[in-house]
Design a protein around this motif. Structure first.
Motif, short mmCIF file in Angstrom:
data_model
loop_
_atom_site.label_atom_id
_atom_site.label_comp_id
_atom_site.label_asym_id
_atom_site.label_seq_id
_atom_site.Cartn_x
_atom_site.Cartn_y
_atom_site.Cartn_z
N LYS A 216 0.90 -1.23 -0.02
CA LYS A 216 0.06 -0.07 -0.27
C LYS A 216 0.80 1.35 -0.05
CE LYS A 216 -3.84 -2.37 2.42
NZ LYS A 216 -4.75 -2.24 3.64
N ARG A 217 0.41 2.37 -0.43
CA ARG A 217 1.21 3.64 -0.83
C ARG A 217 1.17 4.31 0.60
NH1 ARG A 217 0.50 5.92 -6.98
NH2 ARG A 217 0.70 4.08 -7.76
N MET A 218 2.33 4.58 0.98
CA MET A 218 2.57 5.41 2.25
C MET A 218 2.75 6.78 1.81
SD MET A 218 2.55 3.33 4.71
CE MET A 218 2.94 4.02 6.23
N TRP A 219 3.22 6.93 0.69
CA TRP A 219 2.82 8.39 0.02
C TRP A 219 2.21 8.24 -1.15
CZ3 TRP A 219 4.34 12.99 1.92
CH2 TRP A 219 3.87 14.20 1.01
N THR A 223 -4.62 5.95 1.40
CA THR A 223 -3.75 5.33 2.54
C THR A 223 -2.94 6.06 3.40
OG1 THR A 223 -4.04 3.25 1.23
CG2 THR A 223 -2.50 3.27 2.85
N MET A 224 -2.19 7.18 2.36
CA MET A 224 -1.21 8.04 3.27
C MET A 224 -2.08 8.95 4.27
SD MET A 224 0.89 11.31 1.46
CE MET A 224 -0.69 12.05 0.83
N PHE A 225 -3.27 9.43 3.95
CA PHE A 225 -4.07 10.36 5.00
C PHE A 225 -4.71 9.72 6.24
CE2 PHE A 225 -4.91 12.39 0.91
CZ PHE A 225 -4.01 13.55 1.30
N LYS A 226 -4.65 8.33 5.81
CA LYS A 226 -5.12 7.46 6.87
C LYS A 226 -3.86 6.96 7.85
CE LYS A 226 -7.76 3.80 6.37
NZ LYS A 226 -8.27 2.40 5.75
N ALA A 227 -2.94 7.00 7.57
CA ALA A 227 -1.80 6.73 8.19
C ALA A 227 -1.11 7.91 8.77
CB ALA A 227 -0.42 6.06 7.13
N TYR A 265 -1.63 10.54 -10.75
CA TYR A 265 -2.28 11.06 -9.68
C TYR A 265 -1.64 10.88 -8.51
CZ TYR A 265 -6.48 11.73 -12.93
OH TYR A 265 -7.47 11.90 -14.07
N LEU A 266 -1.44 11.89 -7.79
CA LEU A 266 -0.77 11.82 -6.34
C LEU A 266 -1.74 11.12 -5.52
CD1 LEU A 266 1.68 12.14 -4.52
CD2 LEU A 266 0.51 14.56 -4.18
N VAL A 267 -3.02 11.83 -5.44
CA VAL A 267 -4.19 11.10 -4.50
C VAL A 267 -5.45 11.08 -5.42
CG1 VAL A 267 -3.13 11.82 -2.27
CG2 VAL A 267 -4.40 13.40 -3.53
N PRO A 268 -6.29 10.42 -5.12
CA PRO A 268 -7.41 10.45 -5.79
C PRO A 268 -8.12 11.94 -6.24
CG PRO A 268 -7.75 8.59 -4.78
CD PRO A 268 -6.48 9.30 -4.12
N GLY A 269 -8.12 12.54 -7.26
CA GLY A 269 -8.54 13.76 -7.82
C GLY A 269 -7.52 14.55 -8.08
N TYR A 270 -6.27 14.62 -7.34
CA TYR A 270 -5.38 15.44 -7.64
C TYR A 270 -4.30 15.02 -8.75
CZ TYR A 270 -1.44 18.88 -6.43
OH TYR A 270 -0.74 19.92 -6.52
N TRP A 271 -4.35 15.62 -9.97
CA TRP A 271 -3.52 15.01 -11.03
C TRP A 271 -2.24 15.49 -11.06
CZ3 TRP A 271 -2.05 19.02 -13.81
CH2 TRP A 271 -2.97 20.01 -13.81
N VAL A 272 -1.27 14.90 -11.41
CA VAL A 272 -0.02 15.44 -11.75
C VAL A 272 0.46 15.26 -13.28
CG1 VAL A 272 2.53 15.33 -10.95
CG2 VAL A 272 0.74 14.84 -9.34
N TRP A 273 0.75 13.89 -13.65
CA TRP A 273 1.01 13.85 -15.02
C TRP A 273 -0.13 13.26 -15.83
CZ3 TRP A 273 5.67 14.85 -17.50
CH2 TRP A 273 6.86 15.17 -17.00
N ALA A 274 -1.31 13.25 -15.29
CA ALA A 274 -2.44 12.80 -16.12
C ALA A 274 -2.72 13.45 -17.14
CB ALA A 274 -3.61 12.61 -15.05
N PRO A 275 -2.78 14.82 -17.16
CA PRO A 275 -3.07 15.51 -18.44
C PRO A 275 -2.18 15.36 -19.65
CG PRO A 275 -3.37 16.96 -16.49
CD PRO A 275 -2.60 15.72 -16.06
N ILE A 276 -0.65 15.18 -19.30
CA ILE A 276 0.35 15.00 -20.19
C ILE A 276 0.17 13.28 -20.89
CG2 ILE A 276 2.71 14.92 -20.60
CD1 ILE A 276 1.97 17.72 -20.38
N ILE A 277 -0.11 12.63 -19.94
CA ILE A 277 -0.54 11.36 -20.39
C ILE A 277 -1.45 11.13 -21.59
CG2 ILE A 277 -0.79 8.92 -19.79
CD1 ILE A 277 0.76 9.50 -17.18
#
Length: 720
Positions: A216-219, A223-227, A265-277
């Motif tokens: 699971k992603r710690m970053w 899951t990151m927010f829960k942790a 996406y870094l977290v659901p809804g927060y895109w990073v490279w998605a528009p480029i891809i």
């Protein structure tokens, strides 16, 4: 006597209305006592259900499921009670303490749901689509403990934020360029993300607290927010690197996620490279000719190879691609990824690294697309490792700052930041030659002329004219950006330039941090060929473009694409604690270094605030993209790499600036198509067009220099 036959109860029949998803049944005798009232409630709920999206109807339960004929109890059960056979009735309730922890989160989500309902009533489809896009992977059930909220209600709330389909607009301008201008893939593309962009997965199997987070992603992800909220100590244990080795602590294994999903996406809804891809896919790219070279951004660059063989894998990937396609690669790097790629250019040629020889980059790389690269570092990195603060923490209100300090103190933040060797790669480079002295800095005068006059008068200890002195200001403010750390009156400390600040950091951070920094990086500048010949061969210089020249690749092109016109932290006003706390031992398990736990005895003085002078709660702001100041993104592109000392092969460098414009849409929280923010620029319409032109081999069609800022003026004042 024949046995008396027992009448069988008539079977209940349920009918489902496809338009409303409302379950209807046969009322039992007990519920008939309140049938009229129940019918009214059912009609009201059905009407409410019709106002929601089709895939998120509230399922209204019939009063036959209720034993209590009261209206209040029926309403509660109609909305919240799950089916009798569902697993919900078999689960244990969460502990009361756990329930209280998510009250605030749950309240926020309910508010967002109500906002969505109001937006739907406006019938403004464009706003609804824009808003729902940010929650396409929203899943409330994964964010709260099991049994906290009935699953049926969770599903209804989550579904409100999920768009039904992807719109064509998300594939523009790629789709338009493909249809109208015939854009097709030409060069293979490898993307190198920036700091904190890549998700980090736990592969620990022996550490007690980490086992439940396996794979699971710690970053990244929820899951990151829960942790962080519910298991902070375990999260810090996983995220923090060993202060002595710069690698994983014993028993902990955190690795970068792989594939395009690692940084879309870094977290659901927060895109990073998605528009480029998406836009690369729109002109014909897929995972056969489009790659994302994810890496663990916490590691110092040398340790990327030591632990993960990152640069060896990247070298092999580019060599294999050339062999298969016959085309050189376009390397697209964002933020710290540009420094990682610069290090790779030197590593791959060197006998101390990839042993590729002096012509390897020339033979394998077509273009280097540098998007918002902090080539000369970022002042906020200095503040982060010095006192655990940045503009984001300084601008918190009193209450929020108090809560943050109690939950995640400056000591803990500074300790964590110092353990991340990758972060220190962005400590400002060039010293006073680039960033200025107490007498002045190249980029002074970012604000109005009146501000410049005030700074000059203060620097010369002259009297400020009455018209200006009556304005709200303080002598504690830095007279120039050259004072990277301007100390307030009463602190008994002088203003610190960049060189002075590095000495202060060395005294405060401790031996482990200083050893890591010396082993991996240099922050100076070579100004003669003799100096460059010496530093060029040192691995510690390979991420510093002022001490390591560009590779021998005269046919390669460099495109610098970055934002301007957004307030960016450039220097700081600090103060000193009167009750200095000496270094202490960190008692957390696994921390054995006597350098951890050192409490920073200086802090950003948030009482210094003046919008006229561009000072926001102790943070002095200049021009840039909101994160990286203009000197760092622009100097090497418009001036440094035009000099033979830093660009001996004469590689062509094209600089294209993009002025920041926020979207007028109240729901477009990411800025819209014309944003030039440091991260959001990856969704900028014109930046995407430029990138597609480069990878499709159309870069000769109008991609010329585009300068809007004063970077050329500032560059002439840099002492190099």
């Amino acid at each position: 006597m024949a046995p008396r036959k027992r009448n069988k109860a008539p079977k209940q029949s349920n009918s489902y209305n496809n338009d409303t998803d409302t379950v209807n049944g046969v009322e039992d005798d007990h519920s008939k006592k309140c049938s009229d009232t129940a019918q009214e409630i059912e009609e009201a709920l059905t009407k409410l259900s019709n106002t929601l999206p089709i895939d998120s109807k509230l399922r209204v339960r019939h009063p036959s499921l209720s034993r209590n004929p009261s209206v209040a109890d029926y309403l509660h059960r109609a909305l919240f009670v799950p089916d009798p056979d569902s697993q919900e009735l078999k689960r244990k309730h969460a502990p009361p303490g756990t329930r209280r922890r998510v009250v605030l989160l749950f309240g926020i989500l309910i508010g967002m749901a109500l906002a969505t309902l109001l937006m739907q009533q406006t019938r403004d489809a464009a706003y609804i689509e824009a808003f729902s896009h940010y929650f396409q992977d929203f899943d409330l059930a994964s964010m709260v403990p099991t049994g906290m909220i009935p699953e049926e209600f969770i599903g209804n709330v989550s579904a409100m934020f999920k768009p039904e389909i992807l719109t064509e607009e998300q594939f523009y301008p790629g789709e338009e360029l493909r249809v109208k201008y015939g854009y097709r893939p030409k060069y293979p593309v490898t993307m190198i993300p920036g700091i904190v962009s890549t998700g980090l997965e736990s592969w620990s199997t022996t550490h007690n607290c980490s086992q439940k987070y396996f794979r699971k992603r710690m970053w990244g992800t929820t899951t990151m927010f829960k942790a962080v909220l519910l298991d902070k100590e375990c999260w810090i244990t996983n995220m923090r690197l060993d202060s002595a080795t710069g690698l994983d602590p014993e028993g902990v294994r955190l690795r970068a996620a792989q594939g395009l999903e690692a940084a879309d996406y870094l977290v659901p809804g927060y895109w990073v490279w998605a528009p480029i891809i998406k836009n690369l896919a729109a002109i014909g790219y897929d995972n056969n000719n489009m790659y994302l070279a994810a890496y663990d951004w916490r590691l110092a660059f040398s340790n990327l190879e030591v632990r993960d063989n990152y640069f060896s894998r990247l070298k092999s990937s580019l060599e294999m691609s050339l062999k298969i396609t016959g085309e050189k690669h376009v390397l697209v790097a964002h933020s710290m990824g540009s420094l990682v790629l610069y290090y790779f250019f030197k590593w791959v040629e060197s006998d101390l690294g990839g042993k590729g020889g002096p012509n390897w980059v020339r033979d394998h790389v077509h273009s280097f697309v540098n998007i918002a690269g902090p080539m000369l570092g970022v002042p906020k990195t200095l503040a982060a490792v010095l006192s655990g603060e940045v503009r984001d923490t300084a601008q918190l209100g009193v209450v929020s700052a108090y809560v943050l300090e109690k939950f995640f103190s400056r000591r803990e933040r500074a300790d964590l930041f110092r353990s991340w060797g990758g972060l220190s790669s962005m400590i400002p480079k060039g010293g006073d030659r680039v960033w200025g002295s107490i007498k002045g800095a190249p980029d002074d005068g970012t604000h109005d002329e009146e501000e410049t006059l005030v700074k000059e008068k203060i620097a010369k200890h002259e009297e400020v004219p009455d018209a200006i002195s009556k304005k709200k200001r303080s002598d504690r403010k830095s007279p120039t950006f050259g004072a990277m750390l301007a100390f307030a009156q009463g602190s008994n400390m002088d203003h610190h330039t960049m060189d002075d600040s590095m000495q202060l950091l060395s005294k405060m951070a401790g031996n482990d941090f200083n050893t890591m920094l010396t082993k991996n990086y240099t922050v100076g500048a070579s100004v003669t060929q003799a100096q460059m010949d010496k530093t060029n061969k040192l691995p510690t210089s390979w991420s510093n473009p002022l001490e390591a020249s560009l590779p021998n690749a005269p046919n390669m092109k460099i495109y610098c694409l970055y934002g301007v016109g957004k307030s960016t932290e450039r220097s700081y006003t600090y103060n000193r604690m009167s009750d200095f706390t000496p270094p202490i031992l960190d008692q957390r398990p696994g921390n054995v270094s006597d350098e951890t736990g050192r409490v920073p005895n200086i802090y950003i003085d948030t009482s210094v605030h003046d919008d006229k002078l561009g000072i926001s709660y102790g943070v002095h702001q200049g021009d840039g993209d909101g994160t990286v100041p203009l000197l760092s993104t622009g100097y090497m592109c418009v001036e440094g790499w035009k000099k033979k000392l830093y660009n001996p092969a004469g590689i062509k460098v094209i600089t294209r600036e993009f002025t920041h414009h926020s979207s007028p849409s109240p729901v477009d929280i990411r800025g819209g198509k014309r944003t030039a923010d440091h991260v959001d620029i990856l969704g900028n319409y014109q930046v995407t067009r430029d990138l597609l032109a480069i990878v499709a081999g159309r870069d000769g069609e109008g991609l010329e220099e585009q300068i809007f800022s004063k970077i050329r003026e500032y560059s002439t004042k840099v002492d190099l």
